[in-house]
Scaffold this active site. Structure first.
Site, PDB file in Angstrom:
ATOM      1  N   GLY A 260      35.181 -67.131 -64.671  1.00  0.00           N
ATOM      2  CA  GLY A 260      35.384 -66.542 -65.998  1.00  0.00           C
ATOM      3  C   GLY A 260      34.161 -67.261 -67.483  1.00  0.00           C
ATOM      4  O   GLY A 260      34.076 -69.089 -66.994  1.00  0.00           O
ATOM      5  N   GLY A 262      35.128 -69.844 -71.048  1.00  0.00           N
ATOM      6  CA  GLY A 262      36.310 -70.578 -71.357  1.00  0.00           C
ATOM      7  C   GLY A 262      35.984 -71.690 -71.103  1.00  0.00           C
ATOM      8  O   GLY A 262      35.719 -72.545 -70.432  1.00  0.00           O
ATOM      9  N   GLU A 286      29.057 -63.854 -63.426  1.00  0.00           N
ATOM     10  CA  GLU A 286      28.972 -63.108 -64.501  1.00  0.00           C
ATOM     11  C   GLU A 286      27.702 -63.952 -65.914  1.00  0.00           C
ATOM     12  O   GLU A 286      27.431 -63.449 -66.786  1.00  0.00           O
ATOM     13  CB  GLU A 286      29.223 -62.231 -65.675  1.00  0.00           C
ATOM     14  CG  GLU A 286      30.680 -62.646 -65.277  1.00  0.00           C
ATOM     15  CD  GLU A 286      31.766 -62.027 -66.131  1.00  0.00           C
ATOM     16  OE1 GLU A 286      31.274 -60.212 -66.243  1.00  0.00           O
ATOM     17  OE2 GLU A 286      32.586 -61.523 -66.102  1.00  0.00           O
ATOM     18  N   ILE A 356      45.634 -64.681 -69.924  1.00  0.00           N
ATOM     19  CA  ILE A 356      46.859 -64.458 -71.059  1.00  0.00           C
ATOM     20  C   ILE A 356      48.547 -65.463 -70.805  1.00  0.00           C
ATOM     21  O   ILE A 356      49.242 -65.765 -71.265  1.00  0.00           O
ATOM     22  CB  ILE A 356      46.796 -63.927 -72.317  1.00  0.00           C
ATOM     23  CG1 ILE A 356      45.603 -63.351 -72.478  1.00  0.00           C
ATOM     24  CG2 ILE A 356      48.111 -63.139 -72.875  1.00  0.00           C
ATOM     25  CD1 ILE A 356      45.096 -62.607 -73.755  1.00  0.00           C
ATOM     26  N   GLY A 380      34.604 -59.179 -67.164  1.00  0.00           N
ATOM     27  CA  GLY A 380      33.962 -58.978 -66.026  1.00  0.00           C
ATOM     28  C   GLY A 380      35.812 -59.106 -64.640  1.00  0.00           C
ATOM     29  O   GLY A 380      35.084 -59.076 -63.783  1.00  0.00           O
TER      30      GLY A 380
HETATM   31  O1  0RQ Z   1      44.751 -69.126 -78.505  1.00  0.00           O
HETATM   32  O2  0RQ Z   1      42.752 -70.704 -80.241  1.00  0.00           O
HETATM   33  O3  0RQ Z   1      44.159 -69.498 -81.835  1.00  0.00           O
HETATM   34  O4  0RQ Z   1      45.532 -71.232 -80.346  1.00  0.00           O
HETATM   35  O5  0RQ Z   1      44.448 -67.938 -76.489  1.00  0.00           O
HETATM   36  O6  0RQ Z   1      43.717 -69.692 -74.732  1.00  0.00           O
HETATM   37  O7  0RQ Z   1      44.191 -71.535 -73.936  1.00  0.00           O
HETATM   38  O8  0RQ Z   1      43.003 -71.205 -75.072  1.00  0.00           O
HETATM   39  O9  0RQ Z   1      41.849 -70.096 -72.587  1.00  0.00           O
HETATM   40  O10 0RQ Z   1      39.471 -69.560 -73.838  1.00  0.00           O
HETATM   41  O11 0RQ Z   1      40.102 -70.418 -71.821  1.00  0.00           O
HETATM   42  O12 0RQ Z   1      40.690 -68.220 -73.136  1.00  0.00           O
HETATM   43  C1  0RQ Z   1      42.632 -65.223 -71.220  1.00  0.00           C
HETATM   44  C2  0RQ Z   1      42.080 -64.886 -73.642  1.00  0.00           C
HETATM   45  C3  0RQ Z   1      41.943 -67.133 -71.591  1.00  0.00           C
HETATM   46  C4  0RQ Z   1      39.886 -65.000 -71.820  1.00  0.00           C
HETATM   47  C5  0RQ Z   1      41.710 -65.533 -72.535  1.00  0.00           C
HETATM   48  C6  0RQ Z   1      46.404 -68.071 -76.656  1.00  0.00           C
HETATM   49  C7  0RQ Z   1      46.257 -69.836 -76.883  1.00  0.00           C
HETATM   50  C8  0RQ Z   1      44.368 -69.228 -77.522  1.00  0.00           C
HETATM   51  C9  0RQ Z   1      42.773 -68.710 -75.825  1.00  0.00           C
HETATM   52  P1  0RQ Z   1      44.361 -70.436 -80.198  1.00  0.00           P
HETATM   53  P2  0RQ Z   1      42.800 -70.603 -74.198  1.00  0.00           P
HETATM   54  P3  0RQ Z   1      40.571 -69.476 -72.646  1.00  0.00           P
HETATM   55  C10 0RQ Z   1      34.746 -63.728 -67.494  1.00  0.00           C
HETATM   56  C11 0RQ Z   1      35.819 -62.924 -67.180  1.00  0.00           C
HETATM   57  C12 0RQ Z   1      40.016 -61.734 -69.972  1.00  0.00           C
HETATM   58  C13 0RQ Z   1      38.171 -61.838 -69.397  1.00  0.00           C
HETATM   59  C14 0RQ Z   1      37.648 -62.609 -67.796  1.00  0.00           C
HETATM   60  C15 0RQ Z   1      39.693 -64.144 -71.545  1.00  0.00           C
HETATM   61  C16 0RQ Z   1      43.645 -67.932 -76.956  1.00  0.00           C
HETATM   62  O13 0RQ Z   1      40.151 -65.526 -70.197  1.00  0.00           O
HETATM   63  O14 0RQ Z   1      39.037 -63.396 -72.458  1.00  0.00           O
HETATM   64  O15 0RQ Z   1      38.387 -63.026 -67.445  1.00  0.00           O
HETATM   65  N1  0RQ Z   1      40.067 -63.144 -69.817  1.00  0.00           N
HETATM   66  N2  0RQ Z   1      36.343 -62.484 -68.243  1.00  0.00           N
HETATM   67  O16 0RQ Z   1      47.352 -69.860 -76.981  1.00  0.00           O
HETATM   68  C17 0RQ Z   1      50.231 -65.898 -76.797  1.00  0.00           C
HETATM   69  C18 0RQ Z   1      49.667 -65.945 -74.695  1.00  0.00           C
HETATM   70  C19 0RQ Z   1      48.962 -66.920 -74.841  1.00  0.00           C
HETATM   71  C20 0RQ Z   1      48.177 -67.270 -75.787  1.00  0.00           C
HETATM   72  C21 0RQ Z   1      47.026 -68.381 -74.517  1.00  0.00           C
HETATM   73  N3  0RQ Z   1      50.590 -65.929 -73.303  1.00  0.00           N
HETATM   74  N4  0RQ Z   1      49.911 -66.128 -75.910  1.00  0.00           N
HETATM   75  N5  0RQ Z   1      48.965 -66.743 -76.651  1.00  0.00           N
HETATM   76  N6  0RQ Z   1      47.111 -67.953 -75.690  1.00  0.00           N
HETATM   77  N7  0RQ Z   1      48.006 -67.756 -73.713  1.00  0.00           N
HETATM   78  C22 0RQ Z   1      34.009 -63.549 -69.015  1.00  0.00           C
HETATM   79  C23 0RQ Z   1      33.166 -62.049 -69.341  1.00  0.00           C
HETATM   80  O17 0RQ Z   1      33.639 -61.291 -68.202  1.00  0.00           O
HETATM   81  C24 0RQ Z   1      32.786 -62.457 -70.230  1.00  0.00           C
END
Ligand code: 0RQ
Length: 497
Positions: A260, A262, A286, A356, A380
């Site tokens: 994914g 990030g 992707e 998340i 994705g």
């Molecule tokens: O917030 O930046 O305000 O502190 O969520 O979290 O740990 O930096 O992780 O940037 O990898 O994002 C799932 C959103 C993770 C992403 C997700 C808060 C945390 C932070 C971001 P701040 P991290 P990442 C390929 C596959 C879905 C789509 C997918 C995503 C912010 O990976 O969108 O997988 N995935 N696609 O503090 C409250 C919780 C939290 C939380 C994290 N439990 N409760 N806030 N955060 N966990 C891509 C495509 O498809 C294009």
């Protein structure tokens, strides 16, 4: 070059767009997203609003875009509805305030939905290109997304011809559009390296309403340097997969990988690269991020099939400086092919995505914080997880400085069910949930993945649970979330008898 279609300024292009039009934008993530026409449309929207006239659009994209697209249009309140995945803070706020109607789609499902007509008529395809011919041949840039389908179904096409990209990207794209049911046949990708389509989009030149000349870099941000947590997550994933090969559950030749977006994903791929127990591998994914480029250069990644090249500006420069090296090692496909469930299942992908929150039983929430506020979208992750040979979810064990445990009794929004999620990895360890009952899964999650500060709390949750196949207590299931919402910290939860 003499074109049979006009060269326009961005403002002239924007003047062609009308209230209630639906636009399909090319690109996938900030890679290949349009950068000058959308801000000009935003200016037009603001002027129309100031004159008391409505101006709102339907916006379909490949995935997220850059700030000049989603950001500018959301700031101008110019988006009536939007699908699929987004990651822009202004657009996210507008969606969560109910001002923009957003509906999420699996990324592989966008092109079929457009073709079927369920999203209505697409008035405009607005695409970024590196080359266009008078015959209507369009060579894309750093991504494909849904560009080939938008170009075919839209009434009219506008092109940003971006000189920032080299003119010789021809050959990096592999454009294939399957027939729809009942005439659908197998999509003939049997290995990540297979090429099955054309390297450019061909349209009737009469459909091209104009070309806007630009010279702008992609708006992809860089990556944070891996920290201790992301490094440990990466090392845990790599250690798990190396062991799977060692014990014979994965072939010695390994299987193709999807990963994914990030910082965590970037760190995981980096860790796979440095683990000697992982042989050279291919990617069928992707999004190609910076760490894959390193591995393509070192030979640890032999080939990468993707939908986009989502690289930091410096890495993209390096890619362009070594274009001939990468030409035989990278292919960019439309998202219904890069994310095709049929191909994911056939190739036997190992998929690695970020959650998340995950519950004790293996259900994953990828999209909504506290079950309410959209973060980005499913992207994705569903395409890959449901069809994977091995599906892995990663996340840090806590968020917001420890006030949130990402492992909870019950997810507040469900994107990937316990039936599709096989392995969960945090910085503390690996919970291999395969072949485990709900009770065994919960015990493993607490032992391997939960942050030490939350282990007793979650054991107590299970202890207070009623009987049943899944040890849930409905009146306590969201107790940790309520403790955070009401008292600012999940550690303050008190389980009710
Ligand atoms: O917030 O930046 O305000 O502190 O969520 O979290 O740990 O930096 O992780 O940037 O990898 O994002 C799932 C959103 C993770 C992403 C997700 C808060 C945390 C932070 C971001 P701040 P991290 P990442 C390929 C596959 C879905 C789509 C997918 C995503 C912010 O990976 O969108 O997988 N995935 N696609 O503090 C409250 C919780 C939290 C939380 C994290 N439990 N409760 N806030 N955060 N966990 C891509 C495509 O498809 C294009």
């Amino acid at each position: 070059m003499k074109y049979p279609f006009p060269t326009l300024t961005a403002d002239e292009a924007a003047a062609l767009i009308n209230d209630k039009d639906t636009i399909g934008f090319g690109g996938f993530t900030a890679a290949g997203a349009c950068k000058v026409i959308p801000p000009a449309i935003a200016v037009r929207a603001k002027a129309e609003h100031a004159a008391g006239r409505p101006f709102k659009l339907g916006v379909i994209t490949g995935a997220s875009t850059g700030k000049s697209l989603d950001g500018a249009l959301a700031e101008a309140e110019a988006i009536a509805w939007r699908t699929p995945y987004q990651s822009d803070p202004t657009l996210r706020k507008s969606i969560n305030e109910g001002k923009t109607q957003f509906f999420d789609l699996h990324l592989s499902a966008v092109q079929p939905a457009v073709r079927s007509g369920v999203l209505g008529k697409v008035n405009w395809a607005i695409l970024e290109a590196s080359h266009v011919t008078a015959q209507g041949e369009i060579v894309l840039t750093t991504a494909v997304g849904c560009a080939n389908t938008f170009a075919r179904v839209a009434d009219k096409i506008l092109i940003e011809l971006n000189a920032h990209h080299p003119g010789d990207l021809m050959g990096f794209h592999d454009l294939f559009e399957p027939a729809d049911p009942p005439r659908r046949r197998a999509i003939p990708v049997y290995a990540p390296t297979d090429r099955i389509g054309a390297s450019f989009i061909k349209v009737n030149p009469a459909k091209i309403a104009g070309v806007v000349l630009t010279n702008c870099p992609d708006e992809s941000g860089g990556f944070d340097a891996p920290d201790e947590v992301t490094n440990r997550i990466g090392a845990n994933v790599a250690g798990f997969l190396a062991n799977e090969i060692k014990v014979g559950r994965l072939p010695e030749s390994f299987l193709p990988l999807q990963s994914g977006v990030g910082n965590i994903a970037n760190a995981v791929i980096g860790a796979l690269g440095s683990n000697p127990g992982i042989p050279p591998f291919m990617m069928y994914t992707e999004v190609l991020q910076d760490s894959v480029i390193n591995l393509l250069q070192s030979g640890k990644c032999a080939f990468a099939s993707s939908c986009s090249l989502t690289l930091s500006p410096d890495r993209l420069k390096e890619f362009y400086a070594n274009l001939e090296y990468f030409r035989s090692r990278v292919v960019l496909r439309p998202q219904e092919i890069s994310n095709s469930p049929e191909i994911v299942r056939r190739l036997g992908l190992i998929t690695i995505n970020t959650a998340i929150e995950v519950d004790l039983f293996g259900n994953v929430n990828s999209t909504h914080v506290m079950g309410r506020d959209l973060m980005n979208g499913i992207g994705g992750s569903g395409d890959f997880t449901r069809n994977a040979h091995v599906s892995i979810y990663t996340c840090p064990s806590v968020a917001k400085g420890g006030k949130i445990s990402t492992i909870v009794p019950f997810v507040t929004h469900l994107d990937h069910s316990e039936h599709s999620v096989q392995v969960v990895v945090t910085e503390h360890g690996v919970a291999d949930l395969r072949g485990k009952s709900p009770g065994e899964r919960a015990a493993l999650m607490i032992e391997k993945c939960v942050h030490p500060e939350y282990r007793d709390t979650l054991r107590a949750y299970l202890g207070a649970s009623g009987k049943g196949h899944v040890q849930q207590t409905l009146h306590n299931a969201f107790g940790m979330h309520l403790a955070f919402l009401e008292q600012g910290d999940m550690r303050k939860v008190k389980w009710r008898e």
